[in-house]
Design an enzyme around this catalytic site. Sequence first.
Site, PDB file in Angstrom:
ATOM      1  N   ASP A  47       0.839  -1.199   0.000  1.00 35.97           N
ATOM      2  CA  ASP A  47       0.000   0.000   0.000  1.00 35.97           C
ATOM      3  C   ASP A  47       0.875   1.250   0.000  1.00 35.97           C
ATOM      4  OD1 ASP A  47      -2.647   1.474   0.586  1.00 35.97           O
ATOM      5  OD2 ASP A  47      -1.387   2.066   2.264  1.00 35.97           O
ATOM      6  N   GLU A 119      -1.734  -5.164  -3.856  1.00 36.46           N
ATOM      7  CA  GLU A 119      -0.799  -4.430  -3.001  1.00 36.46           C
ATOM      8  C   GLU A 119       0.217  -5.382  -2.373  1.00 36.46           C
ATOM      9  OE1 GLU A 119      -3.446  -0.598  -1.550  1.00 36.46           O
ATOM     10  OE2 GLU A 119      -3.532  -2.450  -0.354  1.00 36.46           O
TER      11      GLU A 119
END
Length: 232
Positions: A47, A119
């Site tokens: 992320d 991610e």
Amino acid sequence: MTDQQANSERLQRALGYQFADKSLLQLALTHRSVGGRNNERLEFLGDSIVNHIIAEALYRQFPDAREGDMSRMRASLVKGDTLAEVARELDLGEHLLLGPGERKSGGKRRGSILADGLEAVAGAILIDSDVAACRNCVLTWFRERLDLLSLDGADKDAKTLLQEYLQGRRSPLPEYELLGVVGEDHEQQFYVACRIAKPVLVVEGDGSSRRKAEQAAARTALARLETHGKSE
């Protein structure tokens, strides 16, 4: 080569990256429903690096953009829906490792799981290599979307315009289905169907990538809907 190895090689080709440590890729694909050893830590890392890479790309691509403009564009690229779209284009869902409950409930198609998985894969690439290699991969995954951006947002892509058209009329969102892929790896043509429930409409599109095929189908659907609306 086993089926599992063949699947892993296929995914790595789609990602544009070959893992030195294949266990990192497996960990990135392992959802928390499997057990304690899962991809949540890699997702946390991914992320951050995806946000950084996209922010840097926007900074370089739009030298005259204000902070608010760049924040708006970054948000459109790193939101869950967009990450899930990218994951679908990479066919990531077919490679996710899920617990029995998630498998039965269609977890491989769930947007949040796909976004988290993407991610996690970015985080795994970072750990397996370095920032430069991770940047190359992420920018490749997002290249078409980055190219479509503008400061005024006037040139929204066809899929976004179609979605807004339907939302404005309180109609269900369109569904896209990959019909087939023709050609060798370096020269593939993708065929996609776009299905709309209200009004009932099915159109097809093709392109050199799944995203381009979906965009082509969305353009056709939008043109049909606008023509139909004017004739009413």
